[in-house]
Scaffold this motif. Sequence first.
Motif, PDB file in Angstrom:
ATOM      1  N   ASP A 305      16.216  12.742 -37.983  1.00 21.72           N
ATOM      2  CA  ASP A 305      15.025  12.196 -38.639  1.00 21.72           C
ATOM      3  C   ASP A 305      15.053  12.383 -40.155  1.00 21.72           C
ATOM      4  O   ASP A 305      14.751  11.449 -40.916  1.00 21.72           O
ATOM      5  CB  ASP A 305      13.758  12.850 -38.076  1.00 21.72           C
ATOM      6  CG  ASP A 305      13.386  12.314 -36.697  1.00 21.72           C
ATOM      7  OD1 ASP A 305      14.095  11.413 -36.194  1.00 21.72           O
ATOM      8  OD2 ASP A 305      12.384  12.787 -36.131  1.00 21.72           O
ATOM      9  N   ASP A 306      15.399  13.596 -40.611  1.00 24.44           N
ATOM     10  CA  ASP A 306      15.368  13.861 -42.051  1.00 24.44           C
ATOM     11  C   ASP A 306      16.394  13.020 -42.801  1.00 24.44           C
ATOM     12  O   ASP A 306      16.114  12.512 -43.901  1.00 24.44           O
ATOM     13  CB  ASP A 306      15.581  15.353 -42.325  1.00 24.44           C
ATOM     14  CG  ASP A 306      16.890  15.877 -41.755  1.00 24.44           C
ATOM     15  OD1 ASP A 306      17.362  15.344 -40.726  1.00 24.44           O
ATOM     16  OD2 ASP A 306      17.457  16.825 -42.338  1.00 24.44           O
ATOM     17  N   ILE A 307      17.569  12.830 -42.216  1.00 25.19           N
ATOM     18  CA  ILE A 307      18.606  12.019 -42.859  1.00 25.19           C
ATOM     19  C   ILE A 307      18.208  10.544 -42.872  1.00 25.19           C
ATOM     20  O   ILE A 307      18.390   9.848 -43.873  1.00 25.19           O
ATOM     21  CB  ILE A 307      19.966  12.210 -42.152  1.00 25.19           C
ATOM     22  CG1 ILE A 307      20.481  13.627 -42.373  1.00 25.19           C
ATOM     23  CG2 ILE A 307      20.991  11.191 -42.654  1.00 25.19           C
ATOM     24  CD1 ILE A 307      21.760  13.951 -41.609  1.00 25.19           C
ATOM     25  N   ILE A 308      17.638  10.065 -41.773  1.00 26.29           N
ATOM     26  CA  ILE A 308      17.230   8.658 -41.697  1.00 26.29           C
ATOM     27  C   ILE A 308      16.158   8.350 -42.737  1.00 26.29           C
ATOM     28  O   ILE A 308      16.199   7.311 -43.415  1.00 26.29           O
ATOM     29  CB  ILE A 308      16.724   8.299 -40.286  1.00 26.29           C
ATOM     30  CG1 ILE A 308      17.835   8.486 -39.251  1.00 26.29           C
ATOM     31  CG2 ILE A 308      16.223   6.855 -40.248  1.00 26.29           C
ATOM     32  CD1 ILE A 308      17.376   8.320 -37.811  1.00 26.29           C
ATOM     33  N   ILE A 309      15.192   9.243 -42.896  1.00 28.52           N
ATOM     34  CA  ILE A 309      14.141   9.043 -43.890  1.00 28.52           C
ATOM     35  C   ILE A 309      14.734   8.990 -45.294  1.00 28.52           C
ATOM     36  O   ILE A 309      14.400   8.112 -46.103  1.00 28.52           O
ATOM     37  CB  ILE A 309      13.075  10.153 -43.790  1.00 28.52           C
ATOM     38  CG1 ILE A 309      12.270  10.002 -42.497  1.00 28.52           C
ATOM     39  CG2 ILE A 309      12.146  10.138 -45.007  1.00 28.52           C
ATOM     40  CD1 ILE A 309      11.318  11.157 -42.217  1.00 28.52           C
ATOM     41  N   GLU A 310      15.632   9.927 -45.581  1.00 24.67           N
ATOM     42  CA  GLU A 310      16.293   9.928 -46.898  1.00 24.67           C
ATOM     43  C   GLU A 310      17.088   8.635 -47.103  1.00 24.67           C
ATOM     44  O   GLU A 310      17.067   8.047 -48.191  1.00 24.67           O
ATOM     45  CB  GLU A 310      17.224  11.140 -47.006  1.00 24.67           C
ATOM     46  CG  GLU A 310      17.931  11.247 -48.353  1.00 24.67           C
ATOM     47  CD  GLU A 310      18.948  12.371 -48.403  1.00 24.67           C
ATOM     48  OE1 GLU A 310      19.536  12.575 -49.481  1.00 24.67           O
ATOM     49  OE2 GLU A 310      19.182  13.018 -47.361  1.00 24.67           O
TER      50      GLU A 310
END
Length: 323
Positions: A305-310
Amino acid sequence: MKFEDIFIKEQDFANTMKGKVLPFLKDKTKEGYFENKDGLKLHYAMMVRPDEKASIVISHGYCEFTTKYSEMLYYFYQMGYSVFILDHRGHGLSDREVDGYYKIHVNSFQDYISDFNEFIEKIVRPESVTERLILFAHSMGGGIGALYLEQYPDVFKKAILSSPMIELSTGDTSKLIVKLLALLSYIPFLKKRYLPGYHDYDHTFKYPRCSALSKARYTFQYEEREREKHYRTNGCTFGWSREAFNVSKKILKNASLVKIPVIIMQAAMDTLVMPEAQNEFAKRAQNCQLKRFEGSKHEIFNATDDIIIEYYNEVFSFMQGLE
């Protein structure tokens, strides 16, 4: 609107896709076919906004298909963009040059470029509201996209190359073996046969031995392949592999012809394409930046999730300024 407002979390992914995203896409998407210069019928899908900021044209990767990008199509449309996506020849619902649905084959990578240009001229330009086109290209589609930008430098305003196949990784296979396989591909009866180690689709659920970190997103793609036999492409031919290996030198040789703003999204844990070639392309192109995502496999948009948002925040930030 902020991207975080529409982002689908891993824990909610399956239910949100089924209950919200897929019905939305069904209502907004128009699909069709056009016949290319070789007489092949190529499938496409599009979502056109009358108030579009610009039109995004997607060039997908090896063994991929239109509905694998359902989440991305939803995000792009919600953020104000029209979206167009083509099933490359030999993929998805488009015609193939080999029997069955499993093999990936192309006689020349230039055929992909020709198809993509026909798609833009016959479908994208007539249907898009503005003349502002943005390229989004992933993996094999990134190699196709890089070649396209070199040959048609004025069509797109900006380009996102996501884990682009500037050079294919050969893993532990020696260069001598690679050259030998390339020579064997010229033997007529081998050209359209599987490269050693590849085979028909066998319904195997490959997570976590895949290019995605998100199990929910991989599961969605797997279920799409199980649902639709045309999505079961599974391995390349001798002919495709020769073209894929040979195209790298051409891409790098002509990279300086790419003059529009480009961003390369690079996955730190990528085992399918070579980061060194991406770095070299970024140096040679006239206006190219590179963003590296630590902790991500090849499909950065299917990571955690954190990588996709970034990732998407980088994409949307890069695309700003065309209105």
